[in-house]
Scaffold this motif. Structure first.
Motif, mmCIF file in Angstrom:
data_model
loop_
_atom_site.group_PDB
_atom_site.id
_atom_site.type_symbol
_atom_site.label_atom_id
_atom_site.label_comp_id
_atom_site.label_asym_id
_atom_site.label_seq_id
_atom_site.Cartn_x
_atom_site.Cartn_y
_atom_site.Cartn_z
ATOM 1 N N LEU A 1 0.793 -1.224 0.000
ATOM 2 C CA LEU A 1 0.000 0.000 0.000
ATOM 3 C C LEU A 1 0.832 1.284 0.000
ATOM 4 C CD1 LEU A 1 -2.299 -1.960 0.760
ATOM 5 C CD2 LEU A 1 -3.196 -0.149 2.244
ATOM 6 N N ILE A 2 0.481 2.188 -0.914
ATOM 7 C CA ILE A 2 0.966 3.573 -0.877
ATOM 8 C C ILE A 2 -0.136 4.451 -0.299
ATOM 9 C CG2 ILE A 2 1.772 5.545 -2.215
ATOM 10 C CD1 ILE A 2 2.805 3.550 -4.317
ATOM 11 N N ALA A 3 -1.362 4.303 -0.792
ATOM 12 C CA ALA A 3 -2.469 5.109 -0.283
ATOM 13 C C ALA A 3 -3.782 4.369 -0.479
ATOM 14 C CB ALA A 3 -2.521 6.459 -0.992
ATOM 15 N N PHE A 4 -4.723 4.678 0.424
ATOM 16 C CA PHE A 4 -6.046 4.060 0.388
ATOM 17 C C PHE A 4 -7.049 5.052 0.945
ATOM 18 C CE2 PHE A 4 -9.460 1.903 2.751
ATOM 19 C CZ PHE A 4 -10.053 1.190 1.719
ATOM 20 N N GLN A 5 -8.224 5.129 0.317
ATOM 21 C CA GLN A 5 -9.317 5.917 0.874
ATOM 22 C C GLN A 5 -10.630 5.182 0.640
ATOM 23 O OE1 GLN A 5 -9.516 10.224 0.226
ATOM 24 N NE2 GLN A 5 -7.390 10.242 -0.464
ATOM 25 N N ARG A 6 -11.457 5.163 1.695
ATOM 26 C CA ARG A 6 -12.778 4.528 1.649
ATOM 27 C C ARG A 6 -13.834 5.601 1.869
ATOM 28 N NH1 ARG A 6 -15.523 1.449 6.305
ATOM 29 N NH2 ARG A 6 -13.523 1.498 7.388
ATOM 30 N N GLN A 7 -14.699 5.794 0.901
ATOM 31 C CA GLN A 7 -15.721 6.843 1.027
ATOM 32 C C GLN A 7 -16.779 6.473 2.065
ATOM 33 O OE1 GLN A 7 -16.803 7.481 -3.242
ATOM 34 N NE2 GLN A 7 -15.910 9.511 -2.919
ATOM 35 N N ASP A 8 -17.357 7.495 2.680
ATOM 36 C CA ASP A 8 -18.371 7.292 3.712
ATOM 37 C C ASP A 8 -19.503 6.423 3.174
ATOM 38 O OD1 ASP A 8 -16.777 9.007 5.142
ATOM 39 O OD2 ASP A 8 -18.063 10.752 4.851
ATOM 40 N N GLY A 9 -19.893 5.446 3.946
ATOM 41 C CA GLY A 9 -20.993 4.574 3.571
ATOM 42 C C GLY A 9 -20.543 3.238 2.990
ATOM 43 N N ALA A 10 -19.250 3.118 2.679
ATOM 44 C CA ALA A 10 -18.726 1.841 2.161
ATOM 45 C C ALA A 10 -18.486 0.885 3.325
ATOM 46 C CB ALA A 10 -17.426 2.084 1.389
ATOM 47 N N SER A 11 -18.629 -0.397 3.079
ATOM 48 C CA SER A 11 -18.512 -1.389 4.151
ATOM 49 C C SER A 11 -17.039 -1.627 4.519
ATOM 50 C CB SER A 11 -19.190 -2.688 3.737
ATOM 51 O OG SER A 11 -18.610 -3.182 2.555
ATOM 52 N N PHE A 12 -16.814 -2.300 5.668
ATOM 53 C CA PHE A 12 -15.465 -2.279 6.252
ATOM 54 C C PHE A 12 -14.442 -3.169 5.561
ATOM 55 C CE2 PHE A 12 -17.020 -5.592 9.405
ATOM 56 C CZ PHE A 12 -16.051 -6.543 9.181
ATOM 57 N N GLY A 13 -14.886 -4.125 4.750
ATOM 58 C CA GLY A 13 -13.913 -5.026 4.127
ATOM 59 C C GLY A 13 -13.330 -4.491 2.826
ATOM 60 N N ARG A 14 -13.580 -3.232 2.536
ATOM 61 C CA ARG A 14 -13.206 -2.699 1.218
ATOM 62 C C ARG A 14 -11.698 -2.585 0.989
ATOM 63 N NH1 ARG A 14 -17.324 -3.450 -2.311
ATOM 64 N NH2 ARG A 14 -19.170 -3.559 -1.011
ATOM 65 N N ALA A 15 -10.918 -2.404 2.050
ATOM 66 C CA ALA A 15 -9.464 -2.315 1.855
ATOM 67 C C ALA A 15 -8.921 -3.634 1.319
ATOM 68 C CB ALA A 15 -8.764 -1.945 3.166
ATOM 69 N N GLN A 16 -9.457 -4.735 1.861
ATOM 70 C CA GLN A 16 -8.979 -6.047 1.410
ATOM 71 C C GLN A 16 -9.406 -6.304 -0.049
ATOM 72 O OE1 GLN A 16 -10.124 -5.488 4.470
ATOM 73 N NE2 GLN A 16 -8.405 -6.169 5.724
ATOM 74 N N ILE A 17 -10.630 -5.912 -0.395
ATOM 75 C CA ILE A 17 -11.099 -6.161 -1.763
ATOM 76 C C ILE A 17 -10.309 -5.310 -2.768
ATOM 77 C CG2 ILE A 17 -13.099 -6.034 -3.321
ATOM 78 C CD1 ILE A 17 -14.894 -6.548 -0.873
ATOM 79 N N ALA A 18 -10.148 -4.038 -2.449
ATOM 80 C CA ALA A 18 -9.402 -3.162 -3.357
ATOM 81 C C ALA A 18 -7.959 -3.645 -3.508
ATOM 82 C CB ALA A 18 -9.437 -1.720 -2.844
ATOM 83 N N THR A 19 -7.347 -4.015 -2.379
ATOM 84 C CA THR A 19 -5.963 -4.493 -2.428
ATOM 85 C C THR A 19 -5.872 -5.808 -3.191
ATOM 86 O OG1 THR A 19 -5.505 -3.423 -0.311
ATOM 87 C CG2 THR A 19 -3.954 -5.117 -1.019
ATOM 88 N N GLY A 20 -6.864 -6.658 -3.026
ATOM 89 C CA GLY A 20 -6.870 -7.941 -3.735
ATOM 90 C C GLY A 20 -6.979 -7.775 -5.239
ATOM 91 N N LYS A 21 -7.692 -6.740 -5.676
ATOM 92 C CA LYS A 21 -7.747 -6.475 -7.113
ATOM 93 C C LYS A 21 -6.404 -5.952 -7.617
ATOM 94 C CE LYS A 21 -12.753 -5.512 -7.473
ATOM 95 N NZ LYS A 21 -13.772 -4.528 -7.942
ATOM 96 N N ALA A 22 -5.821 -5.019 -6.883
ATOM 97 C CA ALA A 22 -4.568 -4.386 -7.329
ATOM 98 C C ALA A 22 -3.390 -5.365 -7.224
ATOM 99 C CB ALA A 22 -4.296 -3.126 -6.513
ATOM 100 N N ALA A 23 -3.216 -5.953 -6.056
ATOM 101 C CA ALA A 23 -2.056 -6.824 -5.844
ATOM 102 C C ALA A 23 -2.208 -8.133 -6.606
ATOM 103 C CB ALA A 23 -1.864 -7.094 -4.355
ATOM 104 N N GLY A 24 -3.439 -8.622 -6.710
ATOM 105 C CA GLY A 24 -3.670 -9.842 -7.493
ATOM 106 C C GLY A 24 -3.300 -9.633 -8.949
ATOM 107 N N ALA A 25 -3.653 -8.463 -9.464
ATOM 108 C CA ALA A 25 -3.298 -8.146 -10.847
ATOM 109 C C ALA A 25 -1.777 -8.161 -11.029
ATOM 110 C CB ALA A 25 -3.869 -6.777 -11.227
ATOM 111 N N LEU A 26 -1.065 -7.516 -10.122
ATOM 112 C CA LEU A 26 0.397 -7.452 -10.227
ATOM 113 C C LEU A 26 1.030 -8.837 -10.088
ATOM 114 C CD1 LEU A 26 0.868 -4.266 -8.085
ATOM 115 C CD2 LEU A 26 1.683 -4.502 -10.444
ATOM 116 N N ALA A 27 0.500 -9.653 -9.202
ATOM 117 C CA ALA A 27 1.103 -10.970 -8.955
ATOM 118 C C ALA A 27 1.060 -11.835 -10.213
ATOM 119 C CB ALA A 27 0.394 -11.669 -7.799
#
Lengths: 142, 142, 142, 142
Positions: free
Chosen positions: A39-65
């Protein structure tokens, strides 16, 4: 140029959020990682559920892997769910096989990092990721 | 008021970075989590090493999980390392027992979330966390 | 120059093994990772035990995650074992706090990757890592 | 003869890369493990994505763990995905059910170790693994 700066990462997130506002998308969460999926930076907009950091990271890091967009991972998951499941279990980061994770490349095509967006449909998440990358003056993997 | 907004989280991070710039600290990484220890926002300054998201999150989420600052977790670790080790192994998030993780409370003392800072000495990390919370007009656990 | 090539990684390993032969060290295992702590190359000399890939990787990736050599991680472990234990539990890669993990930097000091060596004393492991980096014409973190 | 030497492992990798060059395959990553599925040597060609060590190891070690090639694991995954998922979750190493992981045997059929290749199609990965084993004068499981 070898990596995405924090200033560029913030510009990517702002650009993705601007796309979300313009297209009236659901609250988005956006991560920017370095080329190693960290992670360099992450932001979750108000109203989004709490597991969003893992989902966003899984899309980004999974793509790179694997070296392709998380949209392509989603296709692999449909074609060979067992491969995706096994890859997920072995990967050092989360892996989320759905559109919204896009690799950022330099002029030569070398990986600089990735962007992961989650919150709306996968297609819209990907559109926001691409908008963010463009807003920061960077280039998405073709 | 039940949670830290993204706008407040960004203000906390900006305030912590301002403190770092003013005090000429090393590159900082700052996380803001909700009351469940889940990421709202994170930024890693250029030059910081890649494991910083885990360390910052471990300070913030570890503090919330036990209900005291990560400085207090550090004291517990010195007094009863076996307890800290067992707690770390059982916790759903990383737990980092060193100053820099501070709980944000509302007027009644209820937990709104936490801030975790890493990059300089633990004392300076905590000072940056407190400066960020104050800059956002919020209140740290007393 | 943004990353260590496979050719450079192989030169690092050859240089570390040459140091081991010259100094009559025990069988060595040497890993070279990219800046994200992911394997580029690894070789385990005949007679070395089977857990050596994890130890070598833990020295190299642990160094990169925290931004200092694994020798420094060893000092931190002696001073604050609870911090090291917690960091280890949170890190995305193994973390081994003993000399032998050395960060490779470019002319500006930016991290290109790391080398991890295990098999002899930690001091000798580190000497072999430094010899390998020099043999490849690269620069170790100062 | 009870195990693959480092010299043989390097010959296997060189042979697999030679096959990749001759057949103009994508950048390959090749692992050689001992009979316990533990790394002897690994090399990732320039341009390959960062998750390749896990995938290559998952093919090689997964094959050894079940006693058949990773191609056979792929067939099992199609026929009984639940079995593969459970096996993957229980195994001490990654398990990747796709062709490219080949067991190396001695004259009596005893397991000496395995080779795992990833980067191109699974069929081409397996062809590179077999080419590497042959180039080193060793024998693949029939």
């Amino acid at each position: 140029m070898g990596q995405i700066t924090l200033s560029q990462a913030n510009a990517i997130i702002a650009g993705a959020f601007a796309k979300g506002a313009e297209a009236r998308l659901n609250p988005l969460s956006v991560v920017v990682t370095d080329a190693g999926g960290h992670l360099i930076a992450f932001q979750r907009q108000d109203g989004a559920s709490f597991g969003r950091a893992q989902i966003a990271t899984g899309k980004a890091a999974g793509a790179l892997a694997i070296g392709a967009s998380s949209r392509r991972l989603g296709v692999m998951a449909e074609e060979r769910p067992w491969f995706l499941g096994a890859f997920t279990a072995s990967a050092p980061h989360p892996v989320i096989p759905a559109a919204g994770g896009v690799i950022v490349v330099d002029a030569s095509g070398a990986f600089l990092g990735a962007v992961g967006v989650t919150g709306d449909t996968s297609d819209n998440d990907e559109a926001a990721a691409l908008a963010g990358i463009a807003a920061a003056g960077l280039k998405a993997q073709g």
